[in-house]
Design a protein around this motif. Structure first.
Motif, mmCIF file in Angstrom:
data_model
loop_
_atom_site.group_PDB
_atom_site.id
_atom_site.type_symbol
_atom_site.label_atom_id
_atom_site.label_comp_id
_atom_site.label_asym_id
_atom_site.label_seq_id
_atom_site.Cartn_x
_atom_site.Cartn_y
_atom_site.Cartn_z
ATOM 1 N N ALA A 29 121.587 30.373 -47.234
ATOM 2 C CA ALA A 29 122.033 31.712 -47.619
ATOM 3 C C ALA A 29 123.316 31.582 -48.421
ATOM 4 N N GLU A 30 123.275 32.026 -49.656
ATOM 5 C CA GLU A 30 124.452 31.969 -50.530
ATOM 6 C C GLU A 30 124.570 33.295 -51.267
ATOM 7 N N PRO A 31 125.579 34.112 -50.991
ATOM 8 C CA PRO A 31 126.645 33.790 -50.061
ATOM 9 C C PRO A 31 126.251 34.038 -48.608
ATOM 10 N N GLU A 32 125.562 35.156 -48.304
ATOM 11 C CA GLU A 32 125.121 35.382 -46.930
ATOM 12 C C GLU A 32 123.935 36.327 -46.921
ATOM 13 N N ALA A 33 123.266 36.407 -45.757
ATOM 14 C CA ALA A 33 122.087 37.263 -45.632
ATOM 15 C C ALA A 33 121.921 37.691 -44.179
ATOM 16 N N ASN A 34 121.275 38.827 -44.001
ATOM 17 C CA ASN A 34 120.836 39.268 -42.679
ATOM 18 C C ASN A 34 119.333 39.030 -42.610
ATOM 19 N N LEU A 35 118.888 38.375 -41.537
ATOM 20 C CA LEU A 35 117.498 37.963 -41.426
ATOM 21 C C LEU A 35 116.832 38.532 -40.194
ATOM 22 N N LEU A 36 115.583 38.938 -40.338
ATOM 23 C CA LEU A 36 114.721 39.244 -39.219
ATOM 24 C C LEU A 36 113.702 38.116 -39.164
ATOM 25 N N LEU A 37 113.590 37.482 -38.014
ATOM 26 C CA LEU A 37 112.666 36.363 -37.817
ATOM 27 C C LEU A 37 111.605 36.782 -36.816
ATOM 28 N N PHE A 38 110.391 36.341 -37.054
ATOM 29 C CA PHE A 38 109.286 36.679 -36.163
ATOM 30 C C PHE A 38 108.519 35.398 -35.891
#
Length: 122
Positions: free
Chosen positions: A88-97
């Motif tokens: 992640a550059e610069p950043e991210a919000n992730l939902l993982l399943f």
């Protein structure tokens, strides 16, 4: 049954690459994580892994195929057994399943490995 507001849940997560449990439908785990920089190269021998970017940008690197970049609102399913590294550059919000009990670092154990997940605060 508890409603989860994604914005509030992400705001409650302080550490990067520290997945929090948002729900468990049918033996699966819905996890939320903030990401920044490189994660560890790993694979999951028995589990597909879905990445959904809710905010930011995530590049998923593969050793044996072209990298895939996901922007906000895009998702990718990484097939079981596929070695990958999220960046992640610069950043991210992730939902993982993925199936409940799937270790975040797969076949690797290091300081980023989380065996017990906290539930999101909403």
């Amino acid at each position: 049954m508890e409603k989860v507001t994604l914005a509030d849940a992400f705001a409650s997560i302080d550490e990067k690459w520290d997945p929090h449990l948002a729900g468990e439908p049918n033996g699966q785990a819905v996890k939320l994580a903030k990401a920044e920089g490189e994660f560890v190269w790993h694979s999951h021998a028995d589990a597909d892994e879905l990445f959904l970017v809710t905010d930011g940008r995530l590049r998923i690197e593969f050793r044996d195929r072209d990298d895939v970049t996901l922007d906000t609102g895009e998702l990718l399913v990484v097939p079981r057994g596929t070695e990958h590294r999220p960046v992640a550059e610069p950043e991210a919000n992730l939902l993982l399943f993925e199936p409940a009990g799937t270790r975040n670092t797969g076949d690797v154990e290091n300081e980023l490995t989380r065996e017990e997940l906290e539930r999101v605060d909403d």
